[in-house]
Design an enzyme around this catalytic site. Structure first.
Site, mmCIF file in Angstrom:
data_model
loop_
_atom_site.group_PDB
_atom_site.id
_atom_site.type_symbol
_atom_site.label_atom_id
_atom_site.label_comp_id
_atom_site.label_asym_id
_atom_site.label_seq_id
_atom_site.Cartn_x
_atom_site.Cartn_y
_atom_site.Cartn_z
ATOM 1 N N ARG A 120 5.172 11.109 -2.313
ATOM 2 C CA ARG A 120 4.891 10.758 -0.917
ATOM 3 C C ARG A 120 6.130 11.002 -0.047
ATOM 4 O O ARG A 120 7.161 10.342 -0.249
ATOM 5 C CB ARG A 120 4.532 9.275 -0.881
ATOM 6 C CG ARG A 120 4.403 8.695 0.488
ATOM 7 C CD ARG A 120 4.362 7.167 0.429
ATOM 8 N NE ARG A 120 4.092 6.655 1.738
ATOM 9 C CZ ARG A 120 4.295 5.400 2.103
ATOM 10 N NH1 ARG A 120 4.743 4.512 1.234
ATOM 11 N NH2 ARG A 120 4.038 5.021 3.323
ATOM 12 N N HIS B 25 12.616 -2.616 2.641
ATOM 13 C CA HIS B 25 12.068 -1.291 2.946
ATOM 14 C C HIS B 25 13.011 -0.240 2.392
ATOM 15 O O HIS B 25 14.236 -0.359 2.525
ATOM 16 C CB HIS B 25 11.908 -1.097 4.456
ATOM 17 C CG HIS B 25 11.014 -2.138 5.044
ATOM 18 N ND1 HIS B 25 9.653 -2.129 4.874
ATOM 19 C CD2 HIS B 25 11.298 -3.264 5.734
ATOM 20 C CE1 HIS B 25 9.139 -3.200 5.453
ATOM 21 N NE2 HIS B 25 10.111 -3.900 5.984
ATOM 22 N N ALA C 165 2.970 -0.616 4.929
ATOM 23 C CA ALA C 165 2.444 -0.641 6.301
ATOM 24 C C ALA C 165 1.941 -2.019 6.714
ATOM 25 O O ALA C 165 1.879 -2.319 7.913
ATOM 26 C CB ALA C 165 1.329 0.393 6.431
ATOM 27 N N ARG D 78 12.879 4.917 12.661
ATOM 28 C CA ARG D 78 11.661 5.734 12.576
ATOM 29 C C ARG D 78 10.748 5.455 13.791
ATOM 30 O O ARG D 78 11.219 5.008 14.823
ATOM 31 C CB ARG D 78 10.974 5.449 11.236
ATOM 32 C CG ARG D 78 11.875 5.807 10.034
ATOM 33 C CD ARG D 78 11.200 5.521 8.716
ATOM 34 N NE ARG D 78 9.997 6.327 8.543
ATOM 35 C CZ ARG D 78 9.063 6.071 7.614
ATOM 36 N NH1 ARG D 78 9.218 5.036 6.791
ATOM 37 N NH2 ARG D 78 8.001 6.837 7.514
ATOM 38 N N GLU E 145 12.460 -9.447 2.404
ATOM 39 C CA GLU E 145 11.694 -8.284 2.884
ATOM 40 C C GLU E 145 12.514 -7.030 2.622
ATOM 41 O O GLU E 145 13.706 -6.986 2.949
ATOM 42 C CB GLU E 145 11.436 -8.429 4.388
ATOM 43 C CG GLU E 145 10.792 -7.190 5.009
ATOM 44 C CD GLU E 145 10.624 -7.306 6.527
ATOM 45 O OE1 GLU E 145 10.906 -8.391 7.095
ATOM 46 O OE2 GLU E 145 10.225 -6.306 7.137
ATOM 47 N N ASN F 170 8.103 -5.436 -0.627
ATOM 48 C CA ASN F 170 7.968 -4.249 0.209
ATOM 49 C C ASN F 170 6.491 -4.170 0.570
ATOM 50 O O ASN F 170 5.674 -3.700 -0.229
ATOM 51 C CB ASN F 170 8.430 -2.984 -0.520
ATOM 52 C CG ASN F 170 8.378 -1.774 0.408
ATOM 53 O OD1 ASN F 170 7.797 -1.827 1.498
ATOM 54 N ND2 ASN F 170 8.987 -0.675 -0.017
ATOM 55 N N TYR G 215 11.272 8.943 1.372
ATOM 56 C CA TYR G 215 11.286 7.925 0.316
ATOM 57 C C TYR G 215 11.962 8.381 -0.980
ATOM 58 O O TYR G 215 12.098 7.585 -1.904
ATOM 59 C CB TYR G 215 9.838 7.484 0.009
ATOM 60 C CG TYR G 215 9.150 6.862 1.211
ATOM 61 C CD1 TYR G 215 9.574 5.650 1.735
ATOM 62 C CD2 TYR G 215 8.075 7.507 1.838
ATOM 63 C CE1 TYR G 215 8.966 5.085 2.845
ATOM 64 C CE2 TYR G 215 7.446 6.955 2.948
ATOM 65 C CZ TYR G 215 7.901 5.740 3.453
ATOM 66 O OH TYR G 215 7.286 5.181 4.543
ATOM 67 N N PRO H 148 0.786 -1.218 0.000
ATOM 68 C CA PRO H 148 0.000 0.000 0.000
ATOM 69 C C PRO H 148 0.830 1.286 0.000
ATOM 70 O O PRO H 148 1.865 1.368 0.659
ATOM 71 C CB PRO H 148 -0.831 -0.099 1.287
ATOM 72 C CG PRO H 148 -0.106 -1.087 2.128
ATOM 73 C CD PRO H 148 0.534 -2.052 1.178
ATOM 74 N N ASN H 149 0.332 2.223 -0.770
ATOM 75 C CA ASN H 149 0.868 3.594 -0.860
ATOM 76 C C ASN H 149 2.175 3.697 -1.639
ATOM 77 O O ASN H 149 2.669 4.804 -1.856
ATOM 78 C CB ASN H 149 1.029 4.216 0.544
ATOM 79 C CG ASN H 149 -0.295 4.317 1.267
ATOM 80 O OD1 ASN H 149 -1.244 4.866 0.715
ATOM 81 N ND2 ASN H 149 -0.395 3.758 2.456
#
Ligand code: DQA
Length: 148
Positions: free
Chosen positions: A18, A105, A82, A112, A103, A79, A23, A10-11
């Site tokens: 964004r 990111h 969330a 964060r 995985e 990725n 990012y 998502p996103n």
């Protein structure tokens, strides 16, 4: 030729606009182009997807496991956005299929907010990478090549 399946949650369709301070300015299309070039280098076919829907990501992991069983999958780079921090369903899909998965990111999630420090994906993943920015996708594909 084996396929590298790159899944974005998502996103991630909003990349480029964004939170660029987190990012970067590259779009998802730029990420796809980078992945294509990494796949060309390592002799993989690229299958690059994005979804804002948890169940669709689960379905794609099931599809990946069928490809893996047929000997046609190099592995998955996920990725999960969330959903990383919330999704038992994605954890179960990775565990339940045994799909080889990295995985990924873009940001260093551990530097964060504390709600990003836990991942449901990590215990089921073959490897985890975070914080290399968009170039991390190419590094993950190189990592898949090393696992063949
Ligand atoms: C992300 C980190 C997640 O915490 C966040 O929800 C994202 C993107 C990353 O690539 O850094 O959507 O997975």
């Amino acid at each position: 030729m084996k396929t590298a399946l790159i899944l974005n949650g998502p996103n991630l369709n909003l990349l480029g606009t964004r939170e660029p301070s987190v990012y970067g300015h590259q779009t998802l299309a730029d990420v796809q182009a980078l992945c294509q070039s990494a796949c060309d280098t390592h002799g993989f076919a690229l299958d690059f997807r994005q979804s804002n829907h948890e169940g669709e990501l689960v379905d794609w992991l099931h599809e990946a496991s069928r490809l893996q069983a047929a000997g046609k999958l190099a592995g998955v780079v996920l990725n999960a956005g969330a959903y990383t921090h919330t999704s038992v369903a994605l954890h179960d899909a990775i565990k339940g299929t045994g799909v080889t998965l990295i995985e990924l990111h873009i940001s260093n999630v551990h530097a964060r907010e504390s709600f990003r420090h836990h991942s449901f994906i990590s215990p089921a993943a073959r490897a985890v990478m975070a914080g290399f920015g968009v170039p991390g996708y190419a590094l993950a594909i190189a990592g898949l090549a090393g696992l063949q």
